[in-house]
Design a protein around this motif. Structure first.
Motif, PDB file in Angstrom:
ATOM      1  N   MET A   1       0.707  -1.450   0.012  1.00  0.00           N
ATOM      2  CA  MET A   1      -0.057   0.115   0.131  1.00  0.00           C
ATOM      3  C   MET A   1       0.945   1.230  -0.061  1.00  0.00           C
ATOM      4  SD  MET A   1      -2.658   1.264   2.845  1.00  0.00           S
ATOM      5  CE  MET A   1      -1.572   1.801   4.156  1.00  0.00           C
ATOM      6  N   GLU A   2       2.070   1.220   0.858  1.00  0.00           N
ATOM      7  CA  GLU A   2       2.681   2.263   0.812  1.00  0.00           C
ATOM      8  C   GLU A   2       3.510   2.532  -0.473  1.00  0.00           C
ATOM      9  OE1 GLU A   2       3.781   1.984   5.758  1.00  0.00           O
ATOM     10  OE2 GLU A   2       5.336   2.062   4.269  1.00  0.00           O
ATOM     11  N   CYS A   3       3.733   1.841  -1.417  1.00  0.00           N
ATOM     12  CA  CYS A   3       4.242   1.868  -2.472  1.00  0.00           C
ATOM     13  C   CYS A   3       3.210   2.244  -3.704  1.00  0.00           C
ATOM     14  CB  CYS A   3       5.094   0.732  -2.859  1.00  0.00           C
ATOM     15  SG  CYS A   3       6.289   0.120  -1.740  1.00  0.00           S
ATOM     16  N   SER A   4       2.062   2.440  -3.473  1.00  0.00           N
ATOM     17  CA  SER A   4       1.143   2.710  -4.340  1.00  0.00           C
ATOM     18  C   SER A   4       1.289   4.077  -4.987  1.00  0.00           C
ATOM     19  CB  SER A   4      -0.317   2.409  -3.985  1.00  0.00           C
ATOM     20  OG  SER A   4      -0.523   3.325  -2.955  1.00  0.00           O
ATOM     21  N   PRO A   5       0.786   4.228  -6.157  1.00  0.00           N
ATOM     22  CA  PRO A   5       1.172   5.516  -6.908  1.00  0.00           C
ATOM     23  C   PRO A   5      -0.019   6.521  -5.977  1.00  0.00           C
ATOM     24  CG  PRO A   5       0.777   3.965  -8.547  1.00  0.00           C
ATOM     25  CD  PRO A   5       0.478   3.171  -7.230  1.00  0.00           C
ATOM     26  N   LEU A   6      -1.099   6.207  -5.398  1.00  0.00           N
ATOM     27  CA  LEU A   6      -1.919   7.028  -4.878  1.00  0.00           C
ATOM     28  C   LEU A   6      -1.344   7.419  -3.317  1.00  0.00           C
ATOM     29  CD1 LEU A   6      -5.506   5.786  -5.394  1.00  0.00           C
ATOM     30  CD2 LEU A   6      -4.537   7.940  -5.971  1.00  0.00           C
ATOM     31  N   TYR A   7      -0.590   6.596  -2.751  1.00  0.00           N
ATOM     32  CA  TYR A   7       0.016   6.905  -1.578  1.00  0.00           C
ATOM     33  C   TYR A   7       0.943   7.899  -1.682  1.00  0.00           C
ATOM     34  CZ  TYR A   7       2.198   6.043   2.885  1.00  0.00           C
ATOM     35  OH  TYR A   7       2.859   6.385   4.082  1.00  0.00           O
ATOM     36  N   ARG A   8       1.907   7.490  -2.852  1.00  0.00           N
ATOM     37  CA  ARG A   8       2.984   8.455  -3.078  1.00  0.00           C
ATOM     38  C   ARG A   8       2.423   9.780  -3.423  1.00  0.00           C
ATOM     39  NH1 ARG A   8       5.460   4.232  -5.813  1.00  0.00           N
ATOM     40  NH2 ARG A   8       4.822   4.744  -7.769  1.00  0.00           N
ATOM     41  N   GLN A   9       1.385   9.733  -4.331  1.00  0.00           N
ATOM     42  CA  GLN A   9       0.728  11.037  -4.390  1.00  0.00           C
ATOM     43  C   GLN A   9       0.437  12.054  -3.133  1.00  0.00           C
ATOM     44  OE1 GLN A   9      -2.727  10.775  -7.105  1.00  0.00           O
ATOM     45  NE2 GLN A   9      -3.093  12.959  -7.130  1.00  0.00           N
ATOM     46  N   ALA A  10      -0.321  11.209  -2.289  1.00  0.00           N
ATOM     47  CA  ALA A  10      -0.682  11.937  -1.013  1.00  0.00           C
ATOM     48  C   ALA A  10       0.425  12.421  -0.198  1.00  0.00           C
ATOM     49  CB  ALA A  10      -1.432  10.945  -0.170  1.00  0.00           C
ATOM     50  N   ALA A  11       1.500  11.639  -0.216  1.00  0.00           N
ATOM     51  CA  ALA A  11       2.645  12.021   0.521  1.00  0.00           C
ATOM     52  C   ALA A  11       3.488  13.028  -0.092  1.00  0.00           C
ATOM     53  CB  ALA A  11       3.679  10.929   0.515  1.00  0.00           C
ATOM     54  N   ASN A  12       3.366  13.190  -1.481  1.00  0.00           N
ATOM     55  CA  ASN A  12       3.838  14.502  -2.149  1.00  0.00           C
ATOM     56  C   ASN A  12       3.014  15.612  -1.905  1.00  0.00           C
ATOM     57  OD1 ASN A  12       6.202  12.899  -3.169  1.00  0.00           O
ATOM     58  ND2 ASN A  12       4.971  12.338  -5.123  1.00  0.00           N
ATOM     59  N   MET A  13       1.700  15.195  -1.991  1.00  0.00           N
ATOM     60  CA  MET A  13       0.819  16.700  -1.919  1.00  0.00           C
ATOM     61  C   MET A  13       1.088  17.344  -0.501  1.00  0.00           C
ATOM     62  SD  MET A  13      -2.656  15.083  -3.547  1.00  0.00           S
ATOM     63  CE  MET A  13      -3.841  16.380  -3.535  1.00  0.00           C
ATOM     64  N   LYS A  14       1.181  16.354   0.530  1.00  0.00           N
ATOM     65  CA  LYS A  14       1.340  16.628   1.988  1.00  0.00           C
ATOM     66  C   LYS A  14       2.876  17.503   2.049  1.00  0.00           C
ATOM     67  CE  LYS A  14       2.443  14.119   5.355  1.00  0.00           C
ATOM     68  NZ  LYS A  14       2.295  13.003   6.854  1.00  0.00           N
ATOM     69  N   LYS A  15       3.635  16.890   1.401  1.00  0.00           N
ATOM     70  CA  LYS A  15       5.070  17.358   1.350  1.00  0.00           C
ATOM     71  C   LYS A  15       5.093  18.798   0.852  1.00  0.00           C
ATOM     72  CE  LYS A  15       9.829  16.833   0.211  1.00  0.00           C
ATOM     73  NZ  LYS A  15      10.310  18.091  -0.150  1.00  0.00           N
ATOM     74  N   SER A  16       4.133  18.991  -0.149  1.00  0.00           N
ATOM     75  CA  SER A  16       4.099  20.304  -0.880  1.00  0.00           C
ATOM     76  C   SER A  16       3.387  21.186   0.032  1.00  0.00           C
ATOM     77  CB  SER A  16       3.277  20.295  -2.188  1.00  0.00           C
ATOM     78  OG  SER A  16       3.064  21.329  -2.764  1.00  0.00           O
ATOM     79  N   LEU A  17       2.491  20.791   0.692  1.00  0.00           N
ATOM     80  CA  LEU A  17       1.611  21.799   1.526  1.00  0.00           C
ATOM     81  C   LEU A  17       2.494  22.372   2.603  1.00  0.00           C
ATOM     82  CD1 LEU A  17      -1.765  19.884   1.904  1.00  0.00           C
ATOM     83  CD2 LEU A  17      -1.665  22.188   1.137  1.00  0.00           C
ATOM     84  N   LEU A  18       3.723  21.379   3.215  1.00  0.00           N
ATOM     85  CA  LEU A  18       4.307  21.849   4.231  1.00  0.00           C
ATOM     86  C   LEU A  18       5.613  22.726   3.550  1.00  0.00           C
ATOM     87  CD1 LEU A  18       4.608  18.213   5.802  1.00  0.00           C
ATOM     88  CD2 LEU A  18       3.811  20.422   7.033  1.00  0.00           C
ATOM     89  N   ASP A  19       6.114  22.301   2.381  1.00  0.00           N
ATOM     90  CA  ASP A  19       7.079  23.093   1.929  1.00  0.00           C
ATOM     91  C   ASP A  19       6.773  24.460   1.492  1.00  0.00           C
ATOM     92  OD1 ASP A  19       8.716  20.312  -0.011  1.00  0.00           O
ATOM     93  OD2 ASP A  19       8.890  20.762   2.230  1.00  0.00           O
ATOM     94  N   GLN A  20       5.693  24.676   1.059  1.00  0.00           N
ATOM     95  CA  GLN A  20       5.039  25.975   0.446  1.00  0.00           C
ATOM     96  C   GLN A  20       4.482  26.617   1.609  1.00  0.00           C
ATOM     97  OE1 GLN A  20       2.362  25.701  -2.754  1.00  0.00           O
ATOM     98  NE2 GLN A  20       3.315  23.826  -3.569  1.00  0.00           N
ATOM     99  N   GLY A  21       4.282  26.222   2.877  1.00  0.00           N
ATOM    100  CA  GLY A  21       4.178  26.886   4.053  1.00  0.00           C
ATOM    101  C   GLY A  21       2.576  26.982   4.557  1.00  0.00           C
ATOM    102  N   TYR A  22       1.832  26.185   3.638  1.00  0.00           N
ATOM    103  CA  TYR A  22       0.248  26.169   3.946  1.00  0.00           C
ATOM    104  C   TYR A  22       0.303  25.489   5.351  1.00  0.00           C
ATOM    105  CZ  TYR A  22      -0.625  27.821  -0.752  1.00  0.00           C
ATOM    106  OH  TYR A  22      -0.825  28.478  -1.895  1.00  0.00           O
TER     107      TYR A  22
END
Lengths: 152, 195
Positions: A1-22
């Motif tokens: 599950m952790e390797c699924s594209p959707l999981y990675r997408q979610a992880a990347n989205m969260k990282k983006s939210l954190l990196d952009q300061g939201y």
């Protein structure tokens, strides 16, 4: 599950939210509170935040239309909005609330109006981004919110 | 417990653990977001706490008034800034009440205001915690709680003493109580600037 594209997408989205300061570290704290007994805790809190913040923003809108301006009332609303923003890690919204509070304390109508526009803009942006993020999480697994919790 | 319109009670069955004593915490906060988060923090703390959550000082007073006969609140955890009745006013009401004053009160605030902290400390607050609360803050709360059973014993003894015409204050065994010179340093003393 952790390797699924959707999981990675979610992880990347969260990282983006954190990196952009939201979002800031406090959002991680929310995720830490999610478990099997409360598998949708993060989504519940986020939903609650946007429901409550919509009420507060409407209150500020109404208060800004009245003359003379009741800066104490305005401060009360923005204090609440700032507090709940801080509690969920909504960093940009919180920072704009601080700026609004400064203008309230100075009794500056013009300043309040300008900064309130920024509050609403950041609030709307965060709402959209979190809705997208949570939507992806829901697709990840039967208990999608488990995927939001960082591995320990 | 009939809490409606801004109140909720939770705690049974959360967090696993054995049959150890659990402390009943009255959470007072006008922010529904903060109430939810604090409640979750408390319930996740190793089955230590039961939670009653209300949305304001007046509702808190109602809860305390209704339930004091059972001494069912071991700790009040209240936000400072609330409409109608703020945390300081609630603290004052509790500490000035003959029967409720022994209930420990811990305040929370998003603002680091030393004057506010000093005022609360002078009124008898156990601690003043900056929001947003963390798990470590909640873990520290157990040092301030007062077991309901001990309080019930104290109250019964006081009632009996009054009936006898003799005023006695029985020793109260309190978990985490700091006695006089043996007072343990508060975990959050560093945040309370005494001017």
């Amino acid at each position: 599950m952790e390797c699924s594209p959707l999981y990675r997408q979610a992880a990347n989205m969260k990282k983006s939210l954190l990196d952009q300061g939201y979002l800031d570290e406090q959002f991680h704290q929310l995720e830490e509170l999610q478990d099997d007994l409360s598998p949708n805790f993060v989504e519940e809190v986020v939903t609650l935040f946007f429901r409550d913040s919509a009420r507060l923003i409407a209150g500020i809108d109404q208060a800004l239309e009245k003359t003379p301006r009741d800066f104490q009332r305005l401060d009360g609303f923005i204090h609440q909005l700032k507090g709940s923003s801080s509690s969920i890690g909504a960093a940009k919204v919180k920072n704009e609330c601080s700026a609004f509070q400064d203008h309230c304390n100075q009794g500056s109508t013009e300043g309040c109006l300008r900064s309130f526009k920024r509050v609403k803009r950041e609030h709307a942006a965060l709402r959209q981004k979190l809705e997208n993020y949570l939507q992806v999480l829901r697709q990840v697994s039967p208990s999608p919110m488990k995927a939001a919790v960082r591995p320990k | 417990m009939g809490l409606e319109d801004g109140g909720s009670a939770a705690g049974a069955g959360e967090g696993g653990g054995g049959e150890g004593e659990r402390f009943r915490v009255l959470v007072v906060d006008d922010s529904p977001v903060d109430r939810k988060i604090v409640e979750r923090l408390l319930l996740r703390s190793g089955n230590l706490f039961e939670v009653i959550a209300v949305d304001g000082g007046k509702k808190a007073i109602e809860v305390l008034g209704l339930n004091y006969a059972d001494c069912s609140v071991d700790l009040i955890l209240t936000d400072y800034c609330m409409p109608e009745m703020n945390g300081y006013e609630l603290l004052k009401a509790v500490k000035e009440h003959k029967l409720r004053k022994s209930i420990p009160v811990v305040l929370m605030s998003s603002e680091n205001n030393p004057q506010r902290m000093t005022r609360c400390q002078a009124m008898g607050a156990e601690d003043f915690i900056l929001k947003p609360l963390k798990a470590v803050d909640v873990q520290q709360l157990r040092h301030y709680t007062r077991p309901a059973a001990a309080a019930a014993v104290a109250m019964e003894a006081e009632s009996a003493a009054k009936a006898d015409g003799k005023r006695k204050l029985p020793p109260m065994k309190v978990v985490g109580e700091n006695k006089g010179s043996e007072r343990q340093p508060r975990p959050r003393l560093a945040r309370v600037a005494v001017s």
